[in-house]
Structures are given as C-alpha cells and as structure tokens.
Design an enzyme around this catalytic site. Structure first.
Site, PDB file in Angstrom:
ATOM      1  N   ARG A  39     -65.289  64.246 -18.762  1.00 47.54           N
ATOM      2  CA  ARG A  39     -65.135  64.367 -17.310  1.00 47.54           C
ATOM      3  C   ARG A  39     -66.408  63.960 -16.564  1.00 47.54           C
ATOM      4  NH1 ARG A  39     -60.634  67.486 -16.034  1.00 47.54           N
ATOM      5  NH2 ARG A  39     -61.488  67.847 -13.981  1.00 47.54           N
ATOM      6  N   CYS A  54     -66.527  66.080 -13.364  1.00 52.00           N
ATOM      7  CA  CYS A  54     -67.244  67.296 -13.707  1.00 52.00           C
ATOM      8  C   CYS A  54     -66.289  68.213 -14.469  1.00 52.00           C
ATOM      9  CB  CYS A  54     -67.788  68.066 -12.508  1.00 52.00           C
ATOM     10  SG  CYS A  54     -68.955  67.148 -11.529  1.00 52.00           S
ATOM     11  N   GLU A  85     -64.630  48.005 -19.181  1.00 54.13           N
ATOM     12  CA  GLU A  85     -65.136  49.374 -19.050  1.00 54.13           C
ATOM     13  C   GLU A  85     -65.980  49.843 -20.218  1.00 54.13           C
ATOM     14  OE1 GLU A  85     -62.121  52.424 -18.612  1.00 54.13           O
ATOM     15  OE2 GLU A  85     -60.749  51.327 -19.884  1.00 54.13           O
ATOM     16  N   HIS A 144     -56.030  27.009  -9.636  1.00 57.49           N
ATOM     17  CA  HIS A 144     -56.105  27.029  -8.169  1.00 57.49           C
ATOM     18  C   HIS A 144     -57.444  27.580  -7.680  1.00 57.49           C
ATOM     19  CE1 HIS A 144     -52.000  25.667  -7.814  1.00 57.49           C
ATOM     20  NE2 HIS A 144     -51.694  26.514  -8.780  1.00 57.49           N
ATOM     21  N   ASN A 175     -66.755  72.006  -9.559  1.00 57.88           N
ATOM     22  CA  ASN A 175     -66.168  70.664  -9.663  1.00 57.88           C
ATOM     23  C   ASN A 175     -65.439  70.413  -8.361  1.00 57.88           C
ATOM     24  OD1 ASN A 175     -64.793  68.302 -10.403  1.00 57.88           O
ATOM     25  ND2 ASN A 175     -63.133  69.457 -11.371  1.00 57.88           N
TER      26      ASN A 175
HETATM   27  C1  F6R Z   1     -59.037  53.246 -17.991  1.00 60.20           C
HETATM   28  C2  F6R Z   1     -58.673  54.563 -17.505  1.00 60.20           C
HETATM   29  C3  F6R Z   1     -58.446  54.730 -16.053  1.00 60.20           C
HETATM   30  C4  F6R Z   1     -57.285  55.714 -15.794  1.00 60.20           C
HETATM   31  C5  F6R Z   1     -57.172  55.999 -14.301  1.00 60.20           C
HETATM   32  C6  F6R Z   1     -56.005  56.905 -13.986  1.00 60.20           C
HETATM   33  O1  F6R Z   1     -59.162  53.225 -19.384  1.00 60.20           O
HETATM   34  O2  F6R Z   1     -58.597  55.504 -18.245  1.00 60.20           O
HETATM   35  O3  F6R Z   1     -58.218  53.507 -15.425  1.00 60.20           O
HETATM   36  O4  F6R Z   1     -56.106  55.156 -16.288  1.00 60.20           O
HETATM   37  O5  F6R Z   1     -58.356  56.584 -13.849  1.00 60.20           O
HETATM   38  O6  F6R Z   1     -56.152  58.139 -14.619  1.00 60.20           O
HETATM   39  P1  F6R Z   1     -54.926  59.118 -14.734  1.00 60.20           P
HETATM   40  O7  F6R Z   1     -53.918  58.472 -15.621  1.00 60.20           O
HETATM   41  O8  F6R Z   1     -55.483  60.370 -15.319  1.00 60.20           O
HETATM   42  O9  F6R Z   1     -54.378  59.315 -13.353  1.00 60.20           O
END
Ligand code: F6R
Length: 609
Positions: A28, A2, A490, A506, A103
């Site tokens: 976000r 958010c 993703e 395996h 948020n």
């Molecule tokens: C994948 C991605 C997420 C972030 C993860 C950690 O493309 O962006 O896997 O790497 O949510 O986020 P941060 O680095 O902000 O802690």
C-alpha cells in the site's frame, strides 16, 4: 494508500506482530514505516519510525527488545510532506500523550494547523496527519470516545485512523471514513487493519467498519459506534483467504507467484461459478437486475482493471449487440455519460477501494443506473456500495503490479457475458458450450506458458536495456498491448506506448529508429497479414521486434524474437497473450535488478483522486 495496523492483546510481542502485519501491507506504500506502543512500566508512548522500506525499520528495531501488548503501525505512501523520518507515521501530539496512524487525506489540515499554531502548539512534521494527533490532545477531556467525536467533527477529508493514548494502556481507538478499515477478532487479542492480509496469521474473523464508524478495541472487547456516537452491532464475517496465500511460499517475488497461480484461479472460478450442466451460477450475485430492461452498459475502472474492462466490452459487444462503453474512472464523471434506469454500470476493482472508481460508482448510482461491482476483496467499499457484486476469486494480490487479478476479472466478465447472453437467448447452445470449454483450454494453455517461461526469460535478457518501445496489436489484441505496455512501464521504468498497429504510421512511426523495441501481438487470424505488414514497416526502420503470436501467424518470418502461445478460442487467446507479457515484464525487471514487487512511486490501493 498507506497501510495501518493496530493490536491490543495478551502477547507482549507487539512489535513483531505489527511488523509482520506491515510486511503484508507494504504494497500500500513503502516510503516509510513506523510503530508506536505503550511502555506500560513507564506509562509512556514510544514511537520508532524510519524513512524508506519496512526493512529499514526492522533493522532499526533489531536489538531493542521491546515488550508491550498494545501498539499501532503504519506504512506510508507520501502525500503531504516528503518521505523522511519526521514525516513518517505514527505521529505524536506535542505532549506525547497521543500517537496515531492515518490513511487518507485531511483536506482542511492547513486551517486546523493554523488554529493549533495560534494556540501555541508546536509541530514536528509537514503532514496533514499530525494535525489530528495534536487536535486530539488539545480537545482531550479524559473520555476517549467523546474526544474522538470532537476531533472528527473538525476534520474534513478521508481517514482510517488508529490511536493510542497514554491514559488508556489497554485501549485502541479507531475511526473510518472513505478509507478502508477492518477489525480482526482473535482470542485474547483484537486487531485493526487496512485489510485482512495484515492479520490473516492470527484470525480470519473480521468486522468491516462502515463510513462514520469509530471503535474502542481492547484485548477482549470491541465496541463500535456510528457517526452519532451510538453503539452499533456490525456483522462479523469469516474471510476465506489464508495466511499462506498472502506469503511468498518459496517464490522469489510475489509477482511470479501470482502469475503462476492463474491456472488454479481459472479452475476455481469454473468450480465456484459453474455447475456440472455448465450453467453459470450468477443468479444470486445478479439478483434484481432484469437484463431485458438494460439497453446500455458502462464498464468503469482504473489501470489494469480498465484494460480488463476493454476486454469485457469486446466480449459483451460480440454476444449482446447493445451499446457498451468503457471509461477510465477518473474521467467518467467528467465525460457526462448518459445514464438512466436502463443502464447497467459495472465497476471493476481488485481492491474495491480505488477512490476514482468509488466516486464513479456513487455518481452512476445517483443518476439511476443499476450498479454491479466486480471486486476481489470481500467487504470492500465498492463491493458494499454497488447494488450487486461478483467477487473474483484471485485471493490476496500482494505484488503492486496486477497479474492474477487481471485474469480473474477478465474471466468474470467473460462469464457475465455468457450469463446475460443465455438469459436473453442471444447465444445458441453449441456456441455457449464451446465458450465454456474454452475456459478449460485456457487453464491448460496457461500451464503450457508457465512451463515454457524460460523462453520468455531469454527474450527479457535481450530487451532489458531498452529505453523505449511500442506495443502493437489490432482489435482485441490492441487491448492486450495496453496491458502489456503498462506492466513493462510500471516495473521496469521503460517508456512504452501501446497503439493500434495500423495507427502507428499516422505519426508515432517517426520515433522508430535502430533498436527501438516493438512488441507485436497477433492472435486474430483475420488480421494476421495486416499486422505482418505493420511489423515489416517498423523493421524496415530498424525496430527490434518481439512477436507474440499463436501458431500459424507466420510471426517468425518477421520477428527478431518470437513468443508462441496456443490458440484458446477467439475471446480467450488474448488473455493468454497477457500472461506471456506479464512474464516478459517480470523477467525484464529481474534482469535489471529492480524491486519487482514494489516499483517506485506506486501503491497498490489508490485511495486519492
Ligand atoms: C497495475 C495496477 C493498477 C490497478 C489500478 C486499479 O498493475 O495494479 O493499474 O489495476 O490501480 O486498482 P483496483 O483494481 O484495485 O481498483
């Protein structure tokens, strides 16, 4: 997760300002969006909100010609209550005297709601956040700050809140606990926001609120109070990011813009963190850490940042020869890590707000570790709580799929390794210089991939209909495979699994049949023959193989498709391979016609456990 924004100022175009900010915060969460503002003629709060991406709200507001100089806005990643108009923020109180955006998560919302229902309050949504608006209205005694204090004493959980009240058409209230919130200081206008990208168009002067802080924000005044309601001063900082960095600048998507910024970031990292003598300038960032006393290093992070940790572990082990462990932040605390004052715990987080990483950091600190954050966001919670911090220099990363943050994190871990190794005398000068020169080579070879991206686009066209696949590698290439696979999953919703190439037989090889995608990575000469054998094993069973390799690995003898990259030193070639895989995921998503920058179900900043 958010995003929130608030504005109090001299402009009457509050809706445009809020929508512009929300467009930068949409990464976000994009389940719904909404704005609330005070109609000063009627002295009434008006809320406009719509389920779905921000554009739905923009279209809904198109002909409304709203004039107001105070308002709040929200973009949602749903937790409590499905994504619908009524569950969208902002939320009113029943009397419509209060509106708020939130948020975080109100953990005791059910309890609070029960009490309010018993008092005869009617609710309009299924959210935890509405409870806060209703409670505010019930306890309101004419004094904003006192009323807010009463509310916050009742609420358990995490929050960044922005609130407006019809009695105070120039004031905006905000409060923060465990969710990010900043105040932007402008001329005749002030802002609150989840992060700086939302307000960069208007100001780069920012105050980072601390947990427990609350503030009253007006167009020419900002008053901040701590959790005891005592007025406090918080330092104002100037952020280096600018508005253009947070804009698409002619690119079709943020993701490709961010992929292609990587050579520039490599150069910037070298310029800022090394000097002409090729010394690494981390003395200030690492002040207080005596590496002679460290006998164990943990690297803890989530998702892509975790995969950079795996690369970092490889570097650190290679040159330092001490115990290095990498762990997923949501598991770290439950794996009972053995930590003492000789442990260095490194927390890698682009946003610096990821809750699992933050909680791991607090845990390691409590156990006596020296803690170091590697973060991209100035003033982020993780950067402030860790004993030390090195900032990555990626600039704002807006696309939900992380790309440039990955390479900037790997680079910082690489420099950190060299810094520690030279401090401890564990590296000879020739090797040190070679490793630094490899960074320059990295930049050139990244540019080479960018200019050859059309080849990768052609490969993407051929694999776009794949339903599932494997990413295979050995040694450090297996870490590359994990990141490549995550990118494919993703933004394409294609199920892929990364495996050490030798492990496939395996069990998982049972899944190989005609047309199953196998992306095989080969950048390590000593393992080239073995990976070729593994590729033959899957080819014999019908796999469609995309080989990603440096020259002379003979990958063209076995791959249906070949992506070639240039050798960039034993430790950095894998980073280059990741860039090729970022492109592969990107172009596949473009070919599938998906929303590249905003994949379903995801949010960039994950502030729930
Ligand atoms: C994948 C991605 C997420 C972030 C993860 C950690 O493309 O962006 O896997 O790497 O949510 O986020 P941060 O680095 O902000 O802690």
């Amino acid at each position: 997760m958010c995003g929130i924004i608030g504005y109090s100022g001299s402009s009457e175009e509050v809706v445009d300002i809020l929508l512009e900010g929300l467009s930068k915060l949409e990464y976000r969460g994009y389940d719904s969006a909404g704005v609330a503002f005070i109609d000063k003629k009627k002295n009434k709060i008006q809320i406009e909100k719509k389920e779905g991406k921000l554009n739905n709200l923009v279209m809904h507001l198109e002909d409304k010609k709203i004039k107001s100089s105070i308002g709040i806005g929200h973009t949602r990643w749903a937790t409590h209550g499905v994504p619908t108009d009524k569950n969208s923020h902002p939320h009113y109180s029943e009397k419509r005297d209060v509106a708020l955006v939130h948020n975080g998560i109100v953990e005791n919302y059910a309890e609070l709601k029960k009490d309010l229902l018993a008092k005869g309050i009617n609710f309009n949504s299924d959210t935890d956040s509405e409870v806060v608006a209703q409670l505010f209205s019930v306890v309101y005694n004419g004094d904003l700050l006192e009323s807010l204090d009463k509310v916050l004493k009742e609420v358990r959980g995490t929050y960044a809140l922005a609130i407006i009240h019809e009695d105070f058409p120039d004031k905006m209230l905000c409060a923060k606990k465990h969710s990010p919130l900043i105040i932007g200081i402008g001329e005749d206008q002030n802002f609150v926001a989840s992060d700086v990208s939302a307000i960069l168009k208007y100001t780069r002067d920012v105050i980072f609120l601390e947990d427990g802080d609350r503030a009253i924000v007006e167009k020419n005044s900002v008053k901040i109070y701590n959790s005891k309601n005592k007025e406090v001063k918080r330092e104002m900082k100037k952020v280096e990011w600018n508005y253009e960095q947070a804009s698409k600048g002619g690119y079709e998507h943020f993701m490709i813009k961010e992929i292609e910024e990587q050579p520039e970031i490599v150069q910037k990292t070298l310029d800022i963190y090394t000097n002409e003598e090729k010394d690494i300038k981390f003395d200030e960032q690492l002040e207080g850490i005596n590496f002679h006393n460290i006998n164990k290093i943990y690297i803890v992070a989530c998702g892509t940042a975790y995969y950079t940790g795996l690369q970092g572990q490889y570097f650190l082990k290679e040159v330092l020869g001490i115990d290095i462990f990498t762990d997923i932040a949501s598991e770290f605390r439950y794996n009972e890590p053995i930590i003492d004052d000789k442990t260095l715990a490194i927390f890698v987080s682009q946003s610096g707000e990821t809750l699992d990483t933050l909680l791991s950091l607090k845990y390691a600190k409590e156990k006596g570790a020296k803690t170091l954050a590697i973060s991209n966001v100035l003033g982020s919670t993780i950067s402030r709580i860790a004993d030390n911090c090195i900032y990555t220099l990626a600039g704002p990363e807006i696309s939900v799929a992380s790309t440039k943050a990955y390479s900037s994190q790997v680079l910082v871990l690489y420099l950190l390794t060299l810094y520690i190794a030279s401090k401890l005398g564990k590296i000879n000068e020739a090797k040190y210089i070679k490793y630094i020169e490899d960074i320059e080579l990295l930049k050139n070879n990244m540019e080479e991939i960018i200019s050859n991206k059309n080849n990768i686009h052609e490969v993407a066209k051929k694999i776009k209909n794949t339903r599932n696949g494997f990413y295979l590698g050995r040694g450090i290439d297996e870490k590359v495979a994990r990141e490549g696979s995550l990118k494919m999953k993703e933004i394409n919703y294609i199920h892929t699994e990364a495996l050490p190439a030798g492990e496939l037989k395996h069990g998982s090889i049972a899944l190989i049949e005609e047309g199953v995608l196998v992306v095989a990575i080969s950048t390590i000469p000593s393992m080239a023959e073995k990976i070729l054998s593994n590729i033959k094993e899957v080819k014999a069973r019908g796999a469609y193989v995309v080989g990603l390799a440096t020259k002379d690995m003979n990958i063209e003898t076995v791959g249906d498709e070949v992506i070639e990259i240039s050798e960039t030193g034993e430790l950095l070639t894998p980073l280059l391979a990741v860039i090729a895989l970022q492109y592969l995921a990107y172009y596949t998503s473009v070919e599938k016609g998906l929303d590249v920058d905003k994949p379903r179900n995801l949010a960039k900043s994950v502030t729930v456990e």
